[in-house]
Design a protein around this motif. Structure first.
Motif, PDB file in Angstrom:
ATOM      1  N   UNK A   1      59.080  36.447 -33.144  1.00  0.00           N
ATOM      2  CA  UNK A   1      59.503  37.619 -33.907  1.00  0.00           C
ATOM      3  C   UNK A   1      60.270  38.633 -33.072  1.00  0.00           C
ATOM      4  N   UNK A   2      60.209  38.481 -31.747  1.00  0.00           N
ATOM      5  CA  UNK A   2      60.872  39.441 -30.862  1.00  0.00           C
ATOM      6  C   UNK A   2      62.236  38.945 -30.382  1.00  0.00           C
ATOM      7  N   UNK A   3      62.583  37.718 -30.753  1.00  0.00           N
ATOM      8  CA  UNK A   3      63.861  37.148 -30.306  1.00  0.00           C
ATOM      9  C   UNK A   3      64.544  36.465 -31.491  1.00  0.00           C
ATOM     10  N   UNK A   4      65.501  37.130 -32.062  1.00  0.00           N
ATOM     11  CA  UNK A   4      66.195  36.611 -33.235  1.00  0.00           C
ATOM     12  C   UNK A   4      66.863  35.271 -32.908  1.00  0.00           C
ATOM     13  N   UNK A   5      66.620  34.293 -33.777  1.00  0.00           N
ATOM     14  CA  UNK A   5      67.245  32.981 -33.610  1.00  0.00           C
ATOM     15  C   UNK A   5      66.454  32.008 -32.762  1.00  0.00           C
ATOM     16  N   UNK A   6      65.354  32.480 -32.148  1.00  0.00           N
ATOM     17  CA  UNK A   6      64.560  31.597 -31.307  1.00  0.00           C
ATOM     18  C   UNK A   6      63.822  30.581 -32.174  1.00  0.00           C
ATOM     19  N   UNK A   7      63.790  29.328 -31.720  1.00  0.00           N
ATOM     20  CA  UNK A   7      63.088  28.287 -32.463  1.00  0.00           C
ATOM     21  C   UNK A   7      61.604  28.344 -32.142  1.00  0.00           C
ATOM     22  N   UNK A   8      60.848  27.421 -32.747  1.00  0.00           N
ATOM     23  CA  UNK A   8      59.421  27.390 -32.510  1.00  0.00           C
ATOM     24  C   UNK A   8      59.055  26.810 -31.161  1.00  0.00           C
ATOM     25  N   UNK A   9      57.766  26.821 -30.914  1.00  0.00           N
ATOM     26  CA  UNK A   9      57.221  26.217 -29.706  1.00  0.00           C
ATOM     27  C   UNK A   9      57.528  24.716 -29.716  1.00  0.00           C
ATOM     28  N   UNK A  10      57.475  24.087 -28.572  1.00  0.00           N
ATOM     29  CA  UNK A  10      57.744  22.649 -28.484  1.00  0.00           C
ATOM     30  C   UNK A  10      56.835  21.892 -29.452  1.00  0.00           C
ATOM     31  N   UNK A  11      57.371  20.871 -30.112  1.00  0.00           N
ATOM     32  CA  UNK A  11      56.596  20.106 -31.091  1.00  0.00           C
ATOM     33  C   UNK A  11      55.460  19.343 -30.417  1.00  0.00           C
ATOM     34  N   UNK A  12      54.262  19.472 -30.955  1.00  0.00           N
ATOM     35  CA  UNK A  12      53.106  18.769 -30.409  1.00  0.00           C
ATOM     36  C   UNK A  12      53.334  17.260 -30.391  1.00  0.00           C
ATOM     37  N   UNK A  13      53.951  16.740 -31.452  1.00  0.00           N
ATOM     38  CA  UNK A  13      54.202  15.309 -31.538  1.00  0.00           C
ATOM     39  C   UNK A  13      55.070  14.827 -30.378  1.00  0.00           C
ATOM     40  N   UNK A  14      56.110  15.591 -30.045  1.00  0.00           N
ATOM     41  CA  UNK A  14      57.020  15.206 -28.969  1.00  0.00           C
ATOM     42  C   UNK A  14      56.335  15.294 -27.612  1.00  0.00           C
ATOM     43  N   UNK A  15      55.500  16.320 -27.454  1.00  0.00           N
ATOM     44  CA  UNK A  15      54.763  16.488 -26.203  1.00  0.00           C
ATOM     45  C   UNK A  15      53.784  15.337 -26.000  1.00  0.00           C
ATOM     46  N   UNK A  16      53.052  14.989 -27.041  1.00  0.00           N
ATOM     47  CA  UNK A  16      52.094  13.883 -26.938  1.00  0.00           C
ATOM     48  C   UNK A  16      52.810  12.576 -26.613  1.00  0.00           C
ATOM     49  N   UNK A  17      53.929  12.332 -27.284  1.00  0.00           N
ATOM     50  CA  UNK A  17      54.703  11.111 -27.039  1.00  0.00           C
ATOM     51  C   UNK A  17      55.129  11.026 -25.578  1.00  0.00           C
ATOM     52  N   UNK A  18      55.595  12.146 -25.021  1.00  0.00           N
ATOM     53  CA  UNK A  18      56.008  12.160 -23.624  1.00  0.00           C
ATOM     54  C   UNK A  18      54.820  11.913 -22.698  1.00  0.00           C
ATOM     55  N   UNK A  19      53.695  12.570 -22.985  1.00  0.00           N
ATOM     56  CA  UNK A  19      52.518  12.408 -22.138  1.00  0.00           C
ATOM     57  C   UNK A  19      52.001  10.973 -22.170  1.00  0.00           C
ATOM     58  N   UNK A  20      51.984  10.387 -23.358  1.00  0.00           N
ATOM     59  CA  UNK A  20      51.548   8.996 -23.448  1.00  0.00           C
ATOM     60  C   UNK A  20      52.503   8.081 -22.679  1.00  0.00           C
TER      61      UNK A  20
END
Length: 202
Positions: free
Chosen positions: A144-163
């Motif tokens: 909310x403090x940075x216009x145009x900023x996307x969301x946090x990294x996707x959990x699905x993508x993080x899990x895929x990388x970790x696996x």
């Protein structure tokens, strides 16, 4: 941020699991204390004395006050790139600087994916000894403090990388994708997870 009290009351909390919430002001902090949140993510140093009396752990986000907050007893300091402009190079330099004063075990990273650098930044942090990472199912959210900023990294993508790195997360990726699909349909949003997009379109 305004409904964390209702969320905390409505979910089943498993033993040994922390359920942090963001409390950007003192009113939110008091609400979180009332529902016995075990981890609070705060903005500003004026909560420290109150949190000590309330036996509540703090998870501050400001890099500029990391050393001071660590000295005040904060158990975990989350270094947040909420605008998503960081790169592996800047992540490495930031962590090298902070780790001169604070041990890796007391640090976490919070990376948004506005410029598509979140996973690369997280991998850099992991290679430097950080083992706590924030993520969001389907990459939902924003700043909310940075216009145009996307969301946090996707959990699905993080899990895929970790696996893929051979890390046993204990998390069922398929179940997370199902949850993400449910949430996206409920809020009428499109998933930001590359893994989910690839899987559902396969």
């Amino acid at each position: 941020m305004s409904d964390h009290a209702e969320v905390m009351k409505g979910i089943h909390q498993y033993p040994g699991i922390r359920y942090p919430v963001l409390t950007p002001n003192l009113q939110g902090f008091h609400h979180a204390v009332c529902v016995l949140c075990a981890g609070l993510s705060i903005r500003g140093k004026h909560y420290a004395a109150k949190s000590d009396r309330s036996k509540i752990h703090l998870q501050p986000l400001w890099l500029t006050v990391s050393k001071r907050l660590y000295g005040m007893g904060c158990y975990e300091i989350a270094l947040g790139d909420t605008t998503g402009v960081g790169t592996p190079g800047s992540m490495k330099r930031m962590l090298e600087s902070v780790m001169k004063e604070i041990p890796p075990a007391a640090l976490a990273v919070h990376c948004h994916d506005t410029y598509g650098q979140a996973l690369a930044n997280i991998l850099t942090a992991l290679q430097m000894g950080i083992n706590v990472v924030d993520s969001s199912v389907s990459g939902l959210g924003g700043c909310p403090y940075a216009k145009g900023a996307s969301g946090n990294v996707a959990t699905e993508d993080l899990i895929y990388m970790l696996h893929g790195l051979g890390v046993d997360t204990g998390v069922n990726l398929c179940k997370v994708m199902e949850a993400g699909d449910f949430i996206c349909k409920a809020v009428n949003k499109t998933t930001n997870s590359k893994v989910a997009q690839a899987s559902f379109n396969a």
